[in-house]
Scaffold this active site. Sequence first.
Site, PDB file in Angstrom:
ATOM      1  N   CYS A 171       4.958  -3.057  -7.193  1.00  0.00           N
ATOM      2  CA  CYS A 171       4.186  -2.147  -6.356  1.00  0.00           C
ATOM      3  C   CYS A 171       4.002  -2.632  -4.921  1.00  0.00           C
ATOM      4  O   CYS A 171       3.365  -1.954  -4.113  1.00  0.00           O
ATOM      5  CB  CYS A 171       2.834  -1.883  -7.004  1.00  0.00           C
ATOM      6  SG  CYS A 171       2.992  -1.300  -8.710  1.00  0.00           S
ATOM      7  N   HIS A 312      -4.731  -1.319  -1.299  1.00  0.00           N
ATOM      8  CA  HIS A 312      -3.816  -1.117  -2.424  1.00  0.00           C
ATOM      9  C   HIS A 312      -4.529  -0.370  -3.539  1.00  0.00           C
ATOM     10  O   HIS A 312      -3.945   0.527  -4.165  1.00  0.00           O
ATOM     11  CB  HIS A 312      -3.299  -2.463  -2.928  1.00  0.00           C
ATOM     12  CG  HIS A 312      -2.427  -2.354  -4.131  1.00  0.00           C
ATOM     13  ND1 HIS A 312      -1.168  -1.788  -4.090  1.00  0.00           N
ATOM     14  CD2 HIS A 312      -2.623  -2.737  -5.423  1.00  0.00           C
ATOM     15  CE1 HIS A 312      -0.631  -1.824  -5.302  1.00  0.00           C
ATOM     16  NE2 HIS A 312      -1.502  -2.389  -6.127  1.00  0.00           N
ATOM     17  N   GLU A 323      -9.233  -7.253  -4.935  1.00  0.00           N
ATOM     18  CA  GLU A 323      -8.938  -6.894  -3.552  1.00  0.00           C
ATOM     19  C   GLU A 323     -10.209  -6.882  -2.708  1.00  0.00           C
ATOM     20  O   GLU A 323     -10.221  -7.353  -1.559  1.00  0.00           O
ATOM     21  CB  GLU A 323      -8.236  -5.544  -3.483  1.00  0.00           C
ATOM     22  CG  GLU A 323      -7.753  -5.190  -2.088  1.00  0.00           C
ATOM     23  CD  GLU A 323      -6.876  -3.946  -2.024  1.00  0.00           C
ATOM     24  OE1 GLU A 323      -6.313  -3.660  -0.951  1.00  0.00           O
ATOM     25  OE2 GLU A 323      -6.750  -3.253  -3.067  1.00  0.00           O
ATOM     26  N   LYS A 343      -4.750   6.400  -2.861  1.00  0.00           N
ATOM     27  CA  LYS A 343      -4.205   6.658  -4.199  1.00  0.00           C
ATOM     28  C   LYS A 343      -5.132   7.557  -5.009  1.00  0.00           C
ATOM     29  O   LYS A 343      -4.729   8.121  -6.027  1.00  0.00           O
ATOM     30  CB  LYS A 343      -3.957   5.343  -4.932  1.00  0.00           C
ATOM     31  CG  LYS A 343      -2.801   4.529  -4.374  1.00  0.00           C
ATOM     32  CD  LYS A 343      -2.583   3.253  -5.188  1.00  0.00           C
ATOM     33  CE  LYS A 343      -1.447   2.410  -4.617  1.00  0.00           C
ATOM     34  NZ  LYS A 343      -1.797   1.815  -3.307  1.00  0.00           N
ATOM     35  N   HIS A 348      -0.711   6.531  -8.204  1.00  0.00           N
ATOM     36  CA  HIS A 348      -0.013   5.303  -7.839  1.00  0.00           C
ATOM     37  C   HIS A 348       1.494   5.511  -7.898  1.00  0.00           C
ATOM     38  O   HIS A 348       2.061   5.681  -8.972  1.00  0.00           O
ATOM     39  CB  HIS A 348      -0.433   4.184  -8.792  1.00  0.00           C
ATOM     40  CG  HIS A 348       0.050   2.828  -8.413  1.00  0.00           C
ATOM     41  ND1 HIS A 348       0.646   2.552  -7.186  1.00  0.00           N
ATOM     42  CD2 HIS A 348       0.031   1.647  -9.083  1.00  0.00           C
ATOM     43  CE1 HIS A 348       0.971   1.277  -7.139  1.00  0.00           C
ATOM     44  NE2 HIS A 348       0.611   0.701  -8.273  1.00  0.00           N
ATOM     45  N   PHE A 408       3.044  -6.557  -9.904  1.00  0.00           N
ATOM     46  CA  PHE A 408       3.279  -7.435 -11.038  1.00  0.00           C
ATOM     47  C   PHE A 408       4.125  -8.631 -10.601  1.00  0.00           C
ATOM     48  O   PHE A 408       4.995  -8.520  -9.747  1.00  0.00           O
ATOM     49  CB  PHE A 408       4.002  -6.678 -12.151  1.00  0.00           C
ATOM     50  CG  PHE A 408       3.103  -5.826 -13.019  1.00  0.00           C
ATOM     51  CD1 PHE A 408       1.789  -5.602 -12.682  1.00  0.00           C
ATOM     52  CD2 PHE A 408       3.593  -5.250 -14.183  1.00  0.00           C
ATOM     53  CE1 PHE A 408       0.962  -4.810 -13.479  1.00  0.00           C
ATOM     54  CE2 PHE A 408       2.779  -4.466 -14.983  1.00  0.00           C
ATOM     55  CZ  PHE A 408       1.467  -4.245 -14.640  1.00  0.00           C
TER      56      PHE A 408
END
Length: 421
Positions: A171, A312, A323, A343, A348, A408
């Site tokens: 991502c 994010h 975050e 988002k 996402h 990831f």
Amino acid sequence: MERVVVTGCGLVSPLGCGVDAVWDRLLAGRSGIRRLPDSIVPDVPAKIAGVVPTIREDAEAGFDPDRFVTVKNQKRTDRFIQLVLGAADEAIAQARWAPETTEQKERTATVIASGMGGFHAMMHATRLTDTVGVRKLSPFTVPSFLVNLAAGQISIRHGYLGPIGAPVTACAASVQSIGDGARLIRSGEADIAICGGSEACIERVSLGSFAAAQALATHFNDRPAEACRPFDVDRDGFVMSEGAAVVVIESLAHAQARGATPLAELCGYGTTSDAFHIAAAPEDGIGLQRCMALALRQAGITPADLGYINAHATSTPMGDAAELTAIRAVFGHDTKVSISATKSATGHLLGAAGATGAIFTIRALTSEILPPTLNLHTADPAAGNLDLVGPQPRKRGVEFAMTNGFGFGGVNASLVFRRWN
């Protein structure tokens, strides 16, 4: 260091196609998340996703693959490639880049990311093999799903002869694609780069796999528009979406020489690794901290100079909290930086998420309007005194803004943009 500017943007998203239409719908509080047919998710607990509307569903801003790929070639090209061809066409048209000489074409790079690549094509080939055997496979099977074919198809369509790249860093991939493009320009290997990402993997196996990891939102299947709620205490997972986002970046000297109009300046980039866990960030977000700090350092600014962050924030309990912790550590508890999570409206987009956030960040700079975070009603206490933009857009002009992308494997990437005067 060579100055790099953005001269074109293109979007294909669950909110529709075209940057202007998508931005207007985002500010209006519309959501691109919908209930999926039971045929797609018969046994998946998450029944929702962000789906790009078709031209039949949305006459104003729906996606029409016939504009970019012939009917014959649509069978040979995975959906993630078709979507990015649409986004690239819009960005390139805005940038007015149509190289005529061989040298101009050789100095044009194409860097397009994806987290999953041609997932639909891979699943179709697997099922075909299992049912009737390999003799029925098309010779175009592999080119239909390779990640680098997104960049390859754009370069073929437009005749670009420069470097090709295809980050596959989950991502964070499309944030890295823009950072990689800037590096090519600053190293002197290219004058201009078409950068971004694409994703199209709304499919039973991918959804089921994320559901097995308890990563997807499941509490709002009957209220899809409320499902993605970054930073809200009631968040329970992310909503998978599809789409594509592309930006055209070039050296300032190149843009000025050809009379192009900069939309913003790309002045900072940072990327790091957590070296912690395959799917989770450490609670203190130390890798995210280093990433944002590197981007600020390259931009030559202090944390106090930054006015806005497009986070994010995917709506997962652990990820959002990490975050927020990282932002507080870098910017301080009393920072005036405003933060929103778009988002909440798009879901996402995985490998396309970072470039989508970058375009929203650029629009925030040019319009002096900060986009909303839908469904943010009760903020996570981890936010402390941070200035979270709620469900309504906010009028605020800022000079510097950041967009984040984390993925990831512990990959982190951040970009800093400056308003163009």
